[in-house]
Design a protein around this motif. Structure first.
Motif, PDB file in Angstrom:
ATOM      1  N   ILE A 288       0.848  -1.205   0.000  1.00 47.63           N
ATOM      2  CA  ILE A 288       0.000   0.000   0.000  1.00 47.63           C
ATOM      3  C   ILE A 288       0.875   1.243   0.000  1.00 47.63           C
ATOM      4  N   ILE A 289       1.872   1.242   0.880  1.00 42.45           N
ATOM      5  CA  ILE A 289       2.766   2.410   0.961  1.00 42.45           C
ATOM      6  C   ILE A 289       3.438   2.656  -0.385  1.00 42.45           C
ATOM      7  N   ARG A 290       3.892   1.574  -1.013  1.00 37.22           N
ATOM      8  CA  ARG A 290       4.584   1.719  -2.299  1.00 37.22           C
ATOM      9  C   ARG A 290       3.625   2.245  -3.369  1.00 37.22           C
ATOM     10  N   LEU A 291       2.388   1.714  -3.370  1.00 39.27           N
ATOM     11  CA  LEU A 291       1.423   2.151  -4.371  1.00 39.27           C
ATOM     12  C   LEU A 291       1.032   3.608  -4.162  1.00 39.27           C
ATOM     13  N   VAL A 292       0.932   4.016  -2.895  1.00 40.11           N
ATOM     14  CA  VAL A 292       0.637   5.425  -2.629  1.00 40.11           C
ATOM     15  C   VAL A 292       1.773   6.295  -3.158  1.00 40.11           C
ATOM     16  N   ILE A 294       3.676   5.676  -5.593  1.00 36.59           N
ATOM     17  CA  ILE A 294       3.647   5.710  -7.059  1.00 36.59           C
ATOM     18  C   ILE A 294       2.535   6.635  -7.542  1.00 36.59           C
ATOM     19  N   ASN A 295       1.366   6.564  -6.894  1.00 35.37           N
ATOM     20  CA  ASN A 295       0.190   7.227  -7.456  1.00 35.37           C
ATOM     21  C   ASN A 295      -0.056   8.645  -6.966  1.00 35.37           C
ATOM     22  N   TRP A 296       0.526   9.005  -5.855  1.00 39.10           N
ATOM     23  CA  TRP A 296       0.329  10.370  -5.356  1.00 39.10           C
ATOM     24  C   TRP A 296       1.365  11.271  -6.020  1.00 39.10           C
ATOM     25  N   VAL A 297       1.146  11.488  -7.305  1.00 38.87           N
ATOM     26  CA  VAL A 297       2.178  12.128  -8.114  1.00 38.87           C
ATOM     27  C   VAL A 297       2.467  13.563  -7.642  1.00 38.87           C
ATOM     28  N   ASP A 298       1.416  14.275  -7.203  1.00 34.17           N
ATOM     29  CA  ASP A 298       1.607  15.665  -6.766  1.00 34.17           C
ATOM     30  C   ASP A 298       2.666  15.773  -5.679  1.00 34.17           C
ATOM     31  N   LEU A 299       2.623  14.827  -4.776  1.00 31.59           N
ATOM     32  CA  LEU A 299       3.541  14.906  -3.639  1.00 31.59           C
ATOM     33  C   LEU A 299       4.865  14.223  -3.933  1.00 31.59           C
ATOM     34  N   THR A 300       4.779  13.020  -4.507  1.00 35.45           N
ATOM     35  CA  THR A 300       5.986  12.182  -4.574  1.00 35.45           C
ATOM     36  C   THR A 300       6.613  12.110  -5.949  1.00 35.45           C
ATOM     37  N   ASN A 301       5.950  12.712  -6.950  1.00 41.04           N
ATOM     38  CA  ASN A 301       6.441  12.655  -8.316  1.00 41.04           C
ATOM     39  C   ASN A 301       6.425  11.233  -8.887  1.00 41.04           C
ATOM     40  N   GLY A 302       5.596  10.381  -8.313  1.00 38.02           N
ATOM     41  CA  GLY A 302       5.336   9.051  -8.875  1.00 38.02           C
ATOM     42  C   GLY A 302       6.574   8.213  -9.137  1.00 38.02           C
ATOM     43  N   TYR A 303       6.519   7.481 -10.268  1.00 38.04           N
ATOM     44  CA  TYR A 303       7.614   6.581 -10.637  1.00 38.04           C
ATOM     45  C   TYR A 303       8.931   7.323 -10.785  1.00 38.04           C
ATOM     46  N   ALA A 304       8.848   8.563 -11.241  1.00 33.30           N
ATOM     47  CA  ALA A 304      10.078   9.309 -11.526  1.00 33.30           C
ATOM     48  C   ALA A 304      10.888   9.559 -10.258  1.00 33.30           C
ATOM     49  N   GLY A 305      10.205   9.587  -9.128  1.00 30.50           N
ATOM     50  CA  GLY A 305      10.910   9.767  -7.864  1.00 30.50           C
ATOM     51  C   GLY A 305      11.325  11.207  -7.630  1.00 30.50           C
ATOM     52  N   ILE A 306      12.007  11.415  -6.528  1.00 29.82           N
ATOM     53  CA  ILE A 306      12.456  12.755  -6.159  1.00 29.82           C
ATOM     54  C   ILE A 306      13.966  12.787  -6.314  1.00 29.82           C
ATOM     55  N   SER A 307      14.424  13.693  -7.170  1.00 31.50           N
ATOM     56  CA  SER A 307      15.883  13.783  -7.317  1.00 31.50           C
ATOM     57  C   SER A 307      16.365  15.091  -6.698  1.00 31.50           C
ATOM     58  N   SER A 417      12.985   6.794  -5.155  1.00 30.57           N
ATOM     59  CA  SER A 417      11.859   6.450  -6.022  1.00 30.57           C
ATOM     60  C   SER A 417      11.238   5.164  -5.478  1.00 30.57           C
ATOM     61  N   PRO A 418       9.978   4.899  -5.845  1.00 31.03           N
ATOM     62  CA  PRO A 418       9.311   3.705  -5.310  1.00 31.03           C
ATOM     63  C   PRO A 418      10.042   2.410  -5.670  1.00 31.03           C
ATOM     64  N   GLU A 419      10.882   2.461  -6.699  1.00 28.87           N
ATOM     65  CA  GLU A 419      11.637   1.285  -7.116  1.00 28.87           C
ATOM     66  C   GLU A 419      12.454   0.668  -5.981  1.00 28.87           C
TER      67      GLU A 419
END
Lengths: 523, 297
Positions: A288-292, A294-307, A417-419
């Motif tokens: 669940i944490i990982r999916l959140v 990935i999908n809460w793009v506004d906050l976490t920038n999704g798959y792209a991650g935070i650089s 990143s969620p990866e």
């Protein structure tokens, strides 16, 4: 008459061995046919085509057949006795070590004078013999200690205790000088990989293993979603550092507190679950944490991650090339390795804090209550122990250390990143705890070194290419070896590397409790 | 003086009535035995008293300190509170408390029919886990203990001393550092009782302590329980099948059959009660129905 009977017996044993070997080969055939014989590859037009590797497949099956046959035909019992006698004699072990050392050197010299491929093979064997030398020396020292100071006597016990203390001090000293030693030996270019991949990477997992050990090993709550707290710690640091510009040293405890909060949040709904059910729910929580993320793009920038996550500074002095940087301030030449060394010491201190806190907690009533909870929850309740708060405290403290490790991870990578927080990570951490022996700190550390160090080492073993061919990629086999290590441990030491439990308190003498009595916990 | 008062206790599991309208009292400083054939509901009564089951109906009140506190019981029941703790004494309504609070606040300790020690912990550790609450307080809920304050070290030494006292009593001092799971069966039974005693209980509930013991071990257990009552002023509630133990040490016997109380009194009276004999030994068919008619089944 007797000779004839003997003959019949040996013939039938050969027949039995052949039959067993054939069965093994059949299993290997079935298992490896899809794994080895066929391979899907992209051709020039980027289309998938099926490629076959029959010779390699045949070789593997033949190895399985021959190995089993040899295993069946060897006089195992007498061999076992002889091996055990050999392992008990320090002198013989030392001579074996010396022989290996000589062989390793001969091969090294041979490698120098040989052509390319042969040299690589010689080099591989050099490594092997060097490792054997090391193992034999360690074995000889161990055998000498066991022979010189038997366990039963009072002086023997004292001496063993002293040796134990000495070993621990030695290990700590080694950890402290490890990066400096490498720097001195290999220079900044050669050592950075070894400090980062082997030092920092292993220590992160040692810390995660110790953190999870509180939940799984002590309290007996099988948590398959531990990586969630690692993720919470990492994202807390990344987001707060980027948006508010807070420093690493403020965010480190904050990330720990946030992770602990999430630990309690997870703990509440799963309080009533035990065993398999608990494992499934915690696994789901991790996902669940990982999916959140990935999908809460506004906050976490999704798959792209935070650089561009701010890197930690040396208590306010950044590791940059400039007049205000660390190197300039301390009158050194700028070098990227200073940051790596600093990170190494930070994670070393964090891991040691984890170990120390766990050790202290184990000897406090809360730690004893965790272990009692693992042994028998009903009895705990009958003794007036509030199992709710006891479980939640285990979840919270375990999660807190996961959060610390996570924020360190984010600071070290500079990118999250969620990866990085897949179920595989949780599985590796649980594997470290289980392989190490649940509840044992030394065992968990050893397992982390073997598993993480082993997989990292696979990347380094380019010499294997010489043996298995140019297109052999050793890193691709690390999961196979990982599985193999698990199976071997399951057969050889089903309760982990260190299966005994050290009592938290004693009246006359601290005797290790055999793993046979210790329960594994059912939730 | 009454210690425990059980009134109209009923426990239903779905359609099955395990205990039906059971009322009895246990006196302070007495050994009260709860006997009956298999499946009579004895362990269910224990589980209700110790909070492991929530009874379907009924009130179970436990009081220690000044007996005058008993007068508060109706007011307490009305107010819907769990209990009352004041300097003079304490009164608890056990059916309203979760299991760990029954042990912690109402000071009811119990043992189990199938021994429940912590097998992978040493004998000494088992006795220290029993002193969790006072040690937790001394360690400042782990915060002060983490800091290594001497007050916690003192409390732990005292706890070890107390554990040692009980180990001396049951003759297990030599094995204090061995895992509890490695002890022989009889010693495990005794250790479980010692562990319960380490919680400083006012009421000790023993579920078949003599099960699996040989006659000489049973006799020793009977002696041990009697010393507990005489020297530690502890009240004991006892489930037991070994009639030699029950008749020898009990002050009061309650007989259950099919969840109903069929006899209640001193051991020698209960022993000769025809209903008890009928329940235990079985009787002619018409007599059974007669007895069942009497008890209202």
């Amino acid at each position: 008459m007797a000779a004839e009977a003997n003959n019949v017996a040996s013939r039938s044993s050969l027949l039995l061995a052949l039959r067993a070997a054939a069965r093994t080969a059949l299993i290997a055939f079935g298992l490896l046919l899809p794994l080895i014989a066929f391979r899907a590859v992209h051709d020039i037009r980027n289309e998938l085509v099926l490629e076959t590797r029959w010779p390699l497949f045949a070789a593997f099956v033949a190895i399985a057949f021959a190995g089993r046959l040899l295993w069946e035909l060897l006089p195992r019992e007498s061999l076992k006795i002889r091996l055990a006698a050999f392992a008990r004699a320090p002198g013989q072990l030392l001579s074996a070590a010396a022989a290996c050392l000589v062989l390793a050197n001969v091969l090294r010299l041979a490698a120098k004078s040989l052509a390319d491929t042969d040299a690589a093979i010689a080099l591989a064997f050099t490594y092997l013999f060097a490792f054997a030398t090391f193992a034999f020396v360690i074995g000889a020292v161990g055998a000498w200690v066991i022979r010189r100071y038997p366990a039963g006597t009072e002086t023997g016990r004292q001496r063993r205790h002293q040796i134990g203390v000495g070993l621990r001090t030695g290990a700590l000293g080694f950890l402290l000088v490890y990066p400096l030693m490498l720097f001195w030996l290999a220079g900044s270019q050669g050592s950075i990989k070894w400090i980062d991949n082997f030092g920092i990477q292993i220590l992160i997992y040692v810390m995660l293993g110790w953190g999870l050990n509180i939940v799984v090993g002590l309290a007996g709550l099988l948590d398959l979603g531990y990586v969630a707290f690692y993720a919470v710690g990492a994202y807390s640091y990344a987001l707060l550092a980027k948006s508010f510009g807070l420093s690493f040293w403020i965010l480190l405890p904050l990330a720990g507190i946030l992770a602990a909060f999430w630990g309690v949040l997870l703990g509440f709904p799963v309080l009533r679950l035990r065993g398999d059910y608990l494992a499934i729910v915690t696994l789901a929580f991790g996902e669940i944490i990982r999916l959140v993320l990935i999908n809460w793009v506004d906050l976490t920038n999704g798959y792209a991650g935070i650089s561009g996550v701010p890197r930690p500074s040396f208590f306010g002095i950044p590791f940059t090339d400039g007049p205000d940087g660390f190197a300039a301030r301390f009158g050194l030449e700028f070098n990227a390795i200073y940051r790596t060394m600093f990170l190494y010491y930070v994670i070393l201190v964090l891991a040691l804090i984890t170990a120390y806190v766990t050790m202290r907690l184990r000897r406090l009533p809360i730690g004893r209550a965790w272990e009692a909870l693992r042994e028998d929850e009903i009895a705990c309740r009958a003794l007036g122990i509030n199992t709710t708060t006891t479980k939640l405290s285990a979840f919270a403290i375990g999660a807190m250390f996961g959060g610390f490790a996570g924020s360190f991870f984010a600071a070290r990578q500079g990118f999250v990143s969620p990866e990085s927080f897949t179920f595989m990570e949780s599985a590796v951490i649980v594997a470290i705890v289980v392989l190490g022996g649940m509840g044992s700190q030394i065992g968990v550390a050893a397992a982390a070194i073997v598993i993480i160090g082993g997989t990292e080492l696979m990347r380094e073993l380019d010499v294997l290419k010489a043996i298995f061919g140019r297109d052999f990629d050793p890193t691709q086999y690390r999961m196979l070896l990982f599985g193999l290590a698990m199976v071997v441990i399951m057969i050889w030491k089903p309760r982990g590397l260190i299966s005994t439990r050290t009592p938290s308190v004693f009246l006359k003498e601290r005797k290790a409790v055999s793993g046979a009595h210790v329960r594994e916990g059912h939730g | 003086m009454t210690l425990l008062r059980v009134e109209h206790l009923t426990m239903r599991f779905g359609g099955l009535v395990a205990i039906n309208d059971l009322s009895f009292t246990a006196e302070r400083g007495h050994i009260t035995a709860l006997i009956g054939p298999n499946g009579a509901g004895k362990t269910t009564v224990f589980n209700c008293i110790t909070g492991f089951y929530k009874p379907s109906e009924g009130r179970m009140a436990l009081q220690f300190g000044d007996p005058a506190v008993w007068d508060e019981i109706e007011a307490l029941t009305e107010r819907g509170q769990r209990g009352l703790e004041c300097r003079a004494g304490s009164l608890f309504l056990l059916e309203r408390m979760p299991d760990f609070l029954v042990a912690q606040k109402a000071r009811v300790a119990r043992t189990f029919q199938n021994i429940r020690l912590f097998p992978g912990m040493t004998v000494l550790e088992n006795l220290l886990v029993a002193q969790h609450q006072p040690l937790m307080r001394a360690s400042g809920w782990s915060v002060l203990g983490m800091l290594g304050l001497p007050s916690y070290a003192r409390a732990e030494r005292a706890a070890i001393e107390k554990a040692r006292l009980w180990l001396d009593r049951i003759g297990l001092t030599e094995r204090a550092d061995d895992p509890a799971g490695a002890l022989p069966y009889g010693a495990q039974r005794e250790l479980e009782i010692a562990r319960a005693m380490c919680t400083d209980p006012v009421l000790l509930c023993l579920d078949e302590p003599a099960a699996g013991l040989n006659p000489s071990e049973s006799a020793e257990l009977a002696r041990f329980l009697r010393t507990l009552r005489n020297e530690h002023a502890i009240s004991i509630l006892l489930i037991e099948h070994d009639m030699s133990v029950v008749m020898e040490i009990s002050d009061h016997v309650i007989v259950l059959d099919h969840g109903v109380k069929i006899a209640d009194g001193p051991p020698d009276v209960v022993r000769d009660d025809p209903k008890v004999i009928a329940a235990y030994l079985g009787v002619e068919h018409d007599e059974v129905s007669q007895v069942e008619a009497e008890v209202g089944l």
